[in-house]
Every structure is written in structure tokens, then in C-alpha cells.
Design an enzyme around this catalytic site. Sequence first.
Site, short mmCIF file in Angstrom:
data_model
loop_
_atom_site.label_atom_id
_atom_site.label_comp_id
_atom_site.label_asym_id
_atom_site.label_seq_id
_atom_site.Cartn_x
_atom_site.Cartn_y
_atom_site.Cartn_z
N ASP A 166 0.86 -1.18 0.00
CA ASP A 166 0.00 0.00 0.00
C ASP A 166 0.91 1.25 0.00
OD1 ASP A 166 -2.32 1.57 0.31
OD2 ASP A 166 -2.39 1.30 2.46
N ARG A 190 -10.61 -13.18 6.58
CA ARG A 190 -9.39 -13.75 5.99
C ARG A 190 -9.65 -15.06 5.25
NH1 ARG A 190 -4.79 -11.15 8.03
NH2 ARG A 190 -4.88 -10.45 10.19
P1 IMP Z 1 2.00 -0.51 3.77
O1 IMP Z 1 3.12 -0.43 4.76
O2 IMP Z 1 1.15 0.73 3.77
O3 IMP Z 1 2.43 -0.88 2.39
O4 IMP Z 1 1.06 -1.59 4.38
C1 IMP Z 1 0.74 -2.72 3.81
C2 IMP Z 1 -0.08 -3.55 4.78
O5 IMP Z 1 -1.27 -2.86 5.20
C3 IMP Z 1 -0.56 -4.79 4.07
O6 IMP Z 1 0.37 -5.82 4.22
C4 IMP Z 1 -1.88 -5.06 4.75
O7 IMP Z 1 -1.65 -5.86 5.89
C5 IMP Z 1 -2.39 -3.71 5.17
N1 IMP Z 1 -3.37 -3.20 4.18
C6 IMP Z 1 -3.23 -2.17 3.33
N2 IMP Z 1 -4.32 -1.98 2.57
C7 IMP Z 1 -5.20 -2.95 2.96
C8 IMP Z 1 -6.54 -3.31 2.52
O8 IMP Z 1 -7.15 -2.72 1.61
N3 IMP Z 1 -7.10 -4.38 3.15
C9 IMP Z 1 -6.47 -5.08 4.12
N4 IMP Z 1 -5.24 -4.78 4.55
C10 IMP Z 1 -4.59 -3.73 3.98
#
Ligand code: IMP
Length: 177
Positions: free
Chosen positions: A102, A164
Site C-alpha cells: 500500500d 481472511r
Molecule cells: P503498507 O506499509 O502501507 O504498504 O502496508 C501494507 C499492509 O497494510 C498490508 O500488508 C496489509 O496488511 C495492510 N493493508 C493495506 N491496505 C489494505 C486493505 O485494503 N485491506 C487489508 N489490509 C490492507
Amino acid sequence: MKRDHLEVVFTEQHIQKRLDELAEQINALYGDEPLVVICILKGGFMFFSDLVRRLKGCIELDFVRLASYGANKSRASHVSFTKDVELDLENKHVLFVEDIVDTGHTMHFLFGQMQARGAKSLRLAALIDKHERREVSVKVDFSGFTVSEGYIVGYGLDSAERYRELPGIYILSQASD
Ligand code: IMP
Ligand code: MG
């Protein structure tokens, strides 16, 4: 009262078909070279278990778990291991398997930590790439699907530990009844 509403984005069949393609790319890249495939818990578990069953090379499996604290926007300074990798990565090809990239902060932290472990290569397979929301640069070597907006659940992804177990991927919204 507000209830969760789930709208399908990728069906089970769609996901499984995409995994065939991803596994083909991965098999072609590594051939017979030994490979350590590392699942990023918890969200990556279903993608990981379906993917590794399609891999043909000489593979070892391991698991890592990361915790990020605080609001989404402050993830950068608050990522830590709650379970580290156990295998020695020295001189091995390593493929991380993640549910979603993300903002990129989680994977940026992980790659930073893994640089010092002497792996031959470090690559990333992510089921979902939300690349429009990226805050730090992360290279996704094998990307399942691109999603631009919305919170998604299912196929390993949760909302407060729910959903999940679903075999498909859904956009979650809340509706009043
Ligand atoms: P980042 O550090 O922002 O890239 O976070 C990524 C993590 O956030 C992923 O591994 C997910 O666990 C969680 N995440 C981000 N977007 C979503 C979503 O739309 N649904 C569920 N989990 C999400
Ligand atoms: Mg995750």
C-alpha cells in the site's frame, strides 16, 4: 446499525487463474536455483500456500511477521518484527510473499533489514499492488492485481481479523440497515 457490505472484486477462479500465470513467471526466473520463499504473516498466508504449491524448483519455506503501529500515515517509523525469519539467507535467492503493498512502508522496512543478511537476491511477490498510494518506493517483482482505491478483504486480508478465510477478494463498505 451499520453492517459490513462486501462487493466482489476478484473471484476465486480469477485469483487461481492469475496464480497460474505468476507461478509460471517465478518458475521461469529461478529455474533449478535454490529459493527461499518467505510468507509475510498474517495476510500473505493464503496467497503463499496457493503459490508455493505451484512452484517447481528447489524451495525452502519460512515465515516472518511484522507489526506496524499508529495511523496509516505514520507507519514509516513504527514497523517492527514480531517474528523474524529463521532460515539463514546467506547466498540464497529470496522471494517475499505479501498480501498488499500500500504505502510501501512495511516492505521498505523489511527490505532494509534483509539487505544485511547476504542473500543472492531479494524479490517481492504481492497479490495486490495499490501503487497509487505509494509513499516510499518499493519494487514489486511479481504483482497479482492492481487496485486503485477502497479497503479490500478476503483471501488472507482482514478487517479487524475478519474475512481472511474467504476464497475471493471483496471491497468492504459499511451500509446502514
Ligand atoms: P503498507 O506499509 O502501507 O504498504 O502496508 C501494507 C499492509 O497494510 C498490508 O500488508 C496489509 O496488511 C495492510 N493493508 C493495506 N491496505 C489494505 C486493505 O485494503 N485491506 C487489508 N489490509 C490492507
Ligand atoms: Mg500484510
